[in-house]
Motif scaffolding. Structure first.
Motif, short mmCIF file in Angstrom:
data_model
loop_
_atom_site.label_atom_id
_atom_site.label_comp_id
_atom_site.label_asym_id
_atom_site.label_seq_id
_atom_site.Cartn_x
_atom_site.Cartn_y
_atom_site.Cartn_z
N GLU A 39 -4.78 -1.73 -1.04
CA GLU A 39 -3.66 -1.00 -0.44
C GLU A 39 -3.60 0.41 -1.00
O GLU A 39 -3.97 0.65 -2.15
CB GLU A 39 -2.34 -1.73 -0.73
CG GLU A 39 -2.28 -3.13 -0.13
CD GLU A 39 -0.92 -3.77 -0.31
OE1 GLU A 39 -0.24 -3.49 -1.33
OE2 GLU A 39 -0.51 -4.55 0.56
N VAL A 132 0.57 0.52 1.58
CA VAL A 132 0.13 0.20 2.93
C VAL A 132 -1.30 -0.35 2.83
O VAL A 132 -2.14 0.26 2.17
CB VAL A 132 0.11 1.46 3.83
CG1 VAL A 132 -0.30 1.10 5.26
CG2 VAL A 132 1.46 2.16 3.82
N PHE A 136 -4.90 -1.18 7.55
CA PHE A 136 -3.94 -0.83 8.60
C PHE A 136 -4.42 0.37 9.40
O PHE A 136 -4.21 0.45 10.62
CB PHE A 136 -2.57 -0.53 7.97
CG PHE A 136 -1.58 0.12 8.89
CD1 PHE A 136 -0.87 -0.62 9.83
CD2 PHE A 136 -1.34 1.49 8.82
CE1 PHE A 136 0.05 -0.02 10.68
CE2 PHE A 136 -0.43 2.11 9.67
CZ PHE A 136 0.27 1.34 10.60
N PHE A 137 -5.09 1.30 8.73
CA PHE A 137 -5.49 2.56 9.38
C PHE A 137 -6.84 2.46 10.09
O PHE A 137 -7.21 3.37 10.82
CB PHE A 137 -5.57 3.68 8.34
CG PHE A 137 -4.29 3.93 7.60
CD1 PHE A 137 -3.27 4.68 8.18
CD2 PHE A 137 -4.07 3.40 6.33
CE1 PHE A 137 -2.08 4.92 7.50
CE2 PHE A 137 -2.89 3.63 5.64
CZ PHE A 137 -1.89 4.39 6.23
N TYR A 160 1.18 8.20 11.80
CA TYR A 160 1.27 6.75 11.72
C TYR A 160 2.68 6.34 11.31
O TYR A 160 3.29 6.98 10.45
CB TYR A 160 0.28 6.19 10.70
CG TYR A 160 -1.16 6.51 11.00
CD1 TYR A 160 -1.82 5.90 12.06
CD2 TYR A 160 -1.87 7.41 10.22
CE1 TYR A 160 -3.15 6.18 12.33
CE2 TYR A 160 -3.21 7.69 10.48
CZ TYR A 160 -3.84 7.07 11.54
OH TYR A 160 -5.15 7.36 11.81
N GLN A 161 3.18 5.28 11.91
CA GLN A 161 4.47 4.71 11.52
C GLN A 161 4.20 3.37 10.85
O GLN A 161 3.60 2.47 11.45
CB GLN A 161 5.37 4.52 12.74
CG GLN A 161 6.81 4.16 12.40
CD GLN A 161 7.61 5.34 11.88
OE1 GLN A 161 7.41 6.48 12.31
NE2 GLN A 161 8.51 5.09 10.94
N TYR A 162 4.61 3.24 9.59
CA TYR A 162 4.48 1.97 8.88
C TYR A 162 5.85 1.57 8.38
O TYR A 162 6.37 2.17 7.44
CB TYR A 162 3.48 2.10 7.72
CG TYR A 162 3.20 0.78 7.05
CD1 TYR A 162 2.31 -0.13 7.62
CD2 TYR A 162 3.82 0.44 5.86
CE1 TYR A 162 2.04 -1.35 7.02
CE2 TYR A 162 3.57 -0.78 5.24
CZ TYR A 162 2.69 -1.66 5.84
OH TYR A 162 2.43 -2.88 5.24
N TYR A 165 8.42 4.30 7.38
CA TYR A 165 7.74 5.47 6.85
C TYR A 165 6.84 6.13 7.90
O TYR A 165 6.04 5.45 8.55
CB TYR A 165 6.90 5.09 5.64
CG TYR A 165 7.71 4.47 4.52
CD1 TYR A 165 8.55 5.24 3.74
CD2 TYR A 165 7.63 3.11 4.27
CE1 TYR A 165 9.30 4.67 2.72
CE2 TYR A 165 8.37 2.53 3.25
CZ TYR A 165 9.21 3.31 2.48
OH TYR A 165 9.95 2.75 1.48
N LYS A 166 6.94 7.44 8.02
CA LYS A 166 6.08 8.21 8.90
C LYS A 166 5.04 8.93 8.06
O LYS A 166 5.37 9.73 7.18
CB LYS A 166 6.91 9.24 9.70
CG LYS A 166 6.07 10.01 10.72
CD LYS A 166 6.95 10.83 11.66
CE LYS A 166 7.35 12.15 11.04
NZ LYS A 166 7.92 13.10 12.02
#
Length: 200
Positions: A39, A132, A136-137, A160-162, A165-166
């Motif tokens: 992560e 994150v 995810f990316f 990206y929106q996680y 969090y932007k």
């Protein structure tokens, strides 16, 4: 996966910044947890800060005259901002140096950190610390694309929106470089996608 990640970052030759201008220097740490599913550790900067307030960023800041090098800057700032002891960080190597919209030359350093660290946000600077999954990316799940112009070039940068969090701007550029390196993701930032928002 970790062995491959380490090998790729260690053997990487980041882009050098070609400019005649003399920018103040800064460094950020790009912490990756040493775990089966690595992560990225990120921060949400305090909203009252004069630069990048309320934005997601990697821990870091300007180089102090006492810093022996930019690696020291990144480690010192990470300790000050999120309580990460430098002794727990294995610095693997740099990513490409970038210039922020405030005219700061920023060098990111990828570092491996244990997955058991209890981060302590310095609330004068950092609102929260979160992580994150790096994967995810991998498939580029962007919400939108921003065009960012600097040093005479345009970059088409994912946003990206996680959760709440932007992740965008300089931080997203660093993330994309890392994800392209680790996963061969081939996320494109040189050419415009179908839609984007222009940010000067």
């Amino acid at each position: 996966m970790l062995d491959d990640l380490l090998r790729r970052v260690q053997s990487y030759s980041p882009r050098t910044l070609e400019t005649d201008r003399d920018f103040p220097e800064a460094a950020v740490l790009v912490p990756i947890t040493r775990s089966d599913e690595p992560e990225l550790v990120l921060t949400l900067r305090a909203s009252g800060l004069s630069t990048h307030g309320g934005e997601v960023a990697f821990p870091g800041g300007r180089r102090d005259p006492e810093d022996s090098d930019l690696v020291r800057t990144a480690l010192r700032e990470a300790e000050e901002e999120v309580g990460l002891p430098p002794g727990l960080v294995e610095v693997i190597g740099p990513l490409s140096t970038l210039v922020s919209r405030h005219g700061i030359k920023v060098t990111p350093f990828v570092g491996m950190v244990p997955d058991f660290v209890e981060y302590k946000a310095n609330h004068g600077e950092i609102e929260s610390v979160f992580s994150v999954p790096l994967a995810f990316f991998r498939d580029d799940p962007r919400e939108m694309t921003h065009r960012i112009d600097y040093l005479g070039r345009s970059w088409y940068v994912p946003c990206y929106q996680y959760g709440p969090y932007k992740i965008w701007g300089l931080t997203a550029i660093m993330v994309v470089e890392l994800v392209n390196l680790v996963f061969d993701a081939k996320i494109e930032m040189r050419n415009p996608p179908a839609t984007f928002i222009n940010l000067k």
